[in-house]
Design a protein around this motif. Structure first.
Motif, mmCIF file in Angstrom:
data_model
loop_
_atom_site.group_PDB
_atom_site.id
_atom_site.type_symbol
_atom_site.label_atom_id
_atom_site.label_comp_id
_atom_site.label_asym_id
_atom_site.label_seq_id
_atom_site.Cartn_x
_atom_site.Cartn_y
_atom_site.Cartn_z
ATOM 1 N N GLY A 54 -8.104 -16.081 -16.425
ATOM 2 C CA GLY A 54 -7.469 -15.438 -17.566
ATOM 3 C C GLY A 54 -6.853 -14.090 -17.248
ATOM 4 O O GLY A 54 -7.391 -13.309 -16.454
ATOM 5 N N ALA A 55 -5.731 -13.815 -17.889
ATOM 6 C CA ALA A 55 -5.108 -12.503 -17.738
ATOM 7 C C ALA A 55 -5.849 -11.459 -18.567
ATOM 8 O O ALA A 55 -5.766 -10.258 -18.286
ATOM 9 N N LYS A 56 -6.584 -11.910 -19.572
ATOM 10 C CA LYS A 56 -7.402 -10.951 -20.325
ATOM 11 C C LYS A 56 -8.461 -10.364 -19.394
ATOM 12 O O LYS A 56 -8.626 -9.140 -19.323
ATOM 13 N N TYR A 86 -1.810 -4.014 -26.667
ATOM 14 C CA TYR A 86 -2.776 -5.115 -26.516
ATOM 15 C C TYR A 86 -4.125 -4.431 -26.271
ATOM 16 O O TYR A 86 -4.271 -3.705 -25.285
ATOM 17 N N TYR A 108 -6.374 -3.327 -22.774
ATOM 18 C CA TYR A 108 -6.104 -2.220 -21.836
ATOM 19 C C TYR A 108 -6.901 -0.974 -22.235
ATOM 20 O O TYR A 108 -7.399 -0.245 -21.395
ATOM 21 N N CYS A 167 3.764 -4.070 -20.760
ATOM 22 C CA CYS A 167 3.708 -5.490 -21.113
ATOM 23 C C CYS A 167 5.065 -5.902 -21.676
ATOM 24 O O CYS A 167 5.462 -5.431 -22.737
ATOM 25 N N ASN A 183 3.555 -7.947 -26.373
ATOM 26 C CA ASN A 183 2.663 -8.277 -27.471
ATOM 27 C C ASN A 183 2.098 -6.931 -27.930
ATOM 28 O O ASN A 183 1.512 -6.226 -27.107
ATOM 29 N N ASP A 191 1.994 -6.560 -17.287
ATOM 30 C CA ASP A 191 1.511 -7.792 -17.916
ATOM 31 C C ASP A 191 2.724 -8.622 -18.331
ATOM 32 O O ASP A 191 3.436 -8.271 -19.273
ATOM 33 N N ALA A 200 2.644 -11.877 -19.343
ATOM 34 C CA ALA A 200 2.095 -13.108 -19.931
ATOM 35 C C ALA A 200 3.138 -13.907 -20.718
ATOM 36 O O ALA A 200 2.990 -15.115 -20.889
ATOM 37 N N TYR A 201 4.189 -13.227 -21.198
ATOM 38 C CA TYR A 201 5.204 -13.908 -22.020
ATOM 39 C C TYR A 201 6.523 -14.106 -21.280
ATOM 40 O O TYR A 201 7.558 -14.356 -21.903
ATOM 41 N N SER A 216 -0.046 -15.568 -16.724
ATOM 42 C CA SER A 216 -1.007 -16.492 -17.315
ATOM 43 C C SER A 216 -0.284 -17.759 -17.731
ATOM 44 O O SER A 216 0.875 -17.702 -18.144
ATOM 45 N N SER A 257 -1.428 -19.365 -20.235
ATOM 46 C CA SER A 257 -1.848 -19.523 -21.625
ATOM 47 C C SER A 257 -0.673 -19.777 -22.562
ATOM 48 O O SER A 257 -0.665 -20.736 -23.327
ATOM 49 N N LYS A 258 0.321 -18.895 -22.523
ATOM 50 C CA LYS A 258 1.456 -19.045 -23.421
ATOM 51 C C LYS A 258 2.573 -19.844 -22.755
ATOM 52 O O LYS A 258 3.349 -20.504 -23.429
ATOM 53 N N ARG A 316 -7.444 -22.517 -19.526
ATOM 54 C CA ARG A 316 -7.744 -21.322 -18.746
ATOM 55 C C ARG A 316 -7.203 -21.329 -17.322
ATOM 56 O O ARG A 316 -7.794 -21.892 -16.409
ATOM 57 N N ALA A 336 -4.853 -18.256 -14.964
ATOM 58 C CA ALA A 336 -3.961 -17.108 -14.867
ATOM 59 C C ALA A 336 -3.874 -16.698 -13.397
ATOM 60 O O ALA A 336 -4.576 -17.267 -12.552
HETATM 61 C C1 PLP Z 1 -2.177 -13.950 -24.516
HETATM 62 C C2 PLP Z 1 -2.060 -12.760 -23.647
HETATM 63 C C3 PLP Z 1 -2.529 -12.779 -22.330
HETATM 64 C C4 PLP Z 1 -3.132 -14.023 -21.737
HETATM 65 O O1 PLP Z 1 -4.490 -13.937 -21.672
HETATM 66 P P1 PLP Z 1 -5.350 -15.137 -21.070
HETATM 67 O O2 PLP Z 1 -6.698 -14.537 -20.864
HETATM 68 O O3 PLP Z 1 -4.704 -15.542 -19.780
HETATM 69 O O4 PLP Z 1 -5.342 -16.250 -22.076
HETATM 70 C C5 PLP Z 1 -2.374 -11.636 -21.552
HETATM 71 N N1 PLP Z 1 -1.793 -10.538 -22.045
HETATM 72 C C6 PLP Z 1 -1.319 -10.480 -23.302
HETATM 73 C C7 PLP Z 1 -0.656 -9.251 -23.776
HETATM 74 C C8 PLP Z 1 -1.461 -11.589 -24.140
HETATM 75 O O5 PLP Z 1 -1.014 -11.521 -25.401
#
Ligand code: PLP
Length: 410
Positions: free
Chosen positions: A107-109, A132, A135, A182, A186, A214, A216-217, A245, A247-248, A256, A258
């Protein structure tokens, strides 16, 4: 006596999503016949594409036979996956990233949250506002901030997003060692141009600072002028770490996978001023604390980078982008200032009232849920985030209801 990490006590309980849930539950109870339409969620809704499911099944079948069974894999991730990522995500865009500079994770989280372990306690950290929350909170836990007051932690530098700068903050005007960026953003959906990102890379080089980027998008970018990776910018390899990641990108929020890219040239500094490889430090950390992502998930992930998987993921994202475009068009027609929604699944709307008043108006008059912008930071007050991750039908019905109740602005 077992004493606790006192820094955890500074954390403000994240009331945002709990508050939303509470208000939605109260509305649902009072209005049992209204279907609640959720444009607040930051989670995907569409199933994994078929090419990915096929590979996922193959991975599971391999685990069922002694000849193909796999136990612990390489901590950094299987080479077949890292090579596909390096080639398809980076080299194909002219960004120099090698497979051994990629760390696969779950995960990137976690990665954006854990990376701060590599840095000294007394560095100066800058975060965007709105932000987000990962951080911020992970630096609070690590003891890099003071107390929380008036929406902000003492000791952090907040890079303000405003209507005037289009929610793309300026370079810091005070000394900073570490900055989180980012893009596409987000919660605001803002993007960064190649020129603006180059200014950040130049700034980091000049100040021996580090950028945590980041992306992720990234997969939502459609405008060919917008950079997908910070490593498309000359000089970034020494001063940036990038987080990605699936994820999106591919609907992996529940599956899961990333990855984090740390180029071999990327450095931090010891107290005596000597440069130290951040790749080596993260490698040490990752191999000590992490034992890899499951094999079937890595097999499924590799399918994202095949021509078939890529096309199917693009189609998925095209659907979300079409939702985002309709959300943005709806608010613009009503005279609202909007950011995002074109290269991002989020539309950031100026409410014309405070964030929670707008949230309550939409919920109680239309049964539509958004996310109050103030939940992402002081600069989010007066804004709301709309997510395009619902089904097209949900989005269309929500917009139809909103057109009836949202006051037009001029
Ligand atoms: C959704 C998102 C992620 C992805 O997180 P995962 O843990 O890989 O699901 C990362 N950074 C941001 C800003 C997000 O919105």
């Amino acid at each position: 006596m077992i004493r606790i990490n006192e820094h955890y006590r500074k954390l403000t309980a994240s009331y945002l999503f709990a508050d939303i849930a509470r208000r939605v539950a109260a509305y649902a109870e009072a209005n049992p016949h209204t279907r609640i339409l959720r444009l607040g969620i930051g989670d995907v809704t569409q199933p994994l594409p078929p090419a990915i499911i096929t590979a996922f099944h193959e991975g599971v079948e391999e685990m069922a036979r002694a000849e193909t069974f796999r136990g612990y894999g390489p901590e950094q991730g299987y080479a077949f996956l890292r090579e596909a990522i390096a080639r398809e995500d980076f080299q194909s865009r002219g960004a120099q990233v090698e497979a051994d500079e990629i760390f696969v994770s779950d995960g990137a989280k976690c990665d954006t949250g854990n990376i701060q372990e590599l840095f000294a306690q007394d560095i100066r950290v800058a975060v965007p506002d709105p932000v987000y929350p990962v951080y911020v909170d992970t630096n609070v836990m690590a003891g890099r901030t003071g107390a929380f007051a008036a929406g902000r932690y003492a000791g952090l530098v907040y890079l303000e997003g405003t209507k005037a700068n289009g929610f793309v903050p300026d370079l810091p005007s005070v000394p900073v060692d570490l900055v989180y960026l980012c893009y596409p953003n987000n919660p605001t959906g803002a993007i960064i141009t190649r020129e603006a990102l180059s200014r950040w890379v130049d700034w980091a080089q000049e100040h021996q600072a580090l950028i945590l980027y980041d992306a992720a998008y990234e997969a939502f970018i459609r405008d060919p002028e917008i950079p997908h990776s910070i490593f498309e910018i000359p000089g970034a390899r020494k001063v940036a770490i990038e987080f990605r990641s699936l994820s999106k990108t591919a609907g992996f929020t529940g599956t899961r996978l990333a990855y984090t890219v740390i180029p071999k040239e990327c450095v931090g500094y010891s107290a005596d001023g000597t440069s130290q490889s951040l790749h080596a430090l993260w490698h040490r950390r990752h191999t000590t604390k992490f034992n890899g992502v499951s094999y079937p998930v890595q097999k499924a992930a590799a399918a994202v980078f095949t021509p078939e998987g890529r096309a199917q993921c693009q189609a998925l994202i095209d659907g979300y982008l079409a939702n985002a475009a309709r959300i943005r068009a709806c608010f613009e027609e009503l005279g609202y200032f909007c950011v995002g929604g074109d290269n991002s699944p989020y539309v950031w709307v100026e409410c014309g009232m405070d964030s929670w008043a707008f949230f309550d108006m939409l919920l109680t008059q239309a049964g539509v849920v958004c996310t109050p912008g103030v939940g992402f930071g002081a600069c989010g007050e007066g804004y709301a985030r709309f997510s395009a991750f619902g089904s097209p039908e949900t989005v269309d019905e929500a917009l139809e209801r909103l057109r009836r109740i949202v006051p037009a602005r001029s």
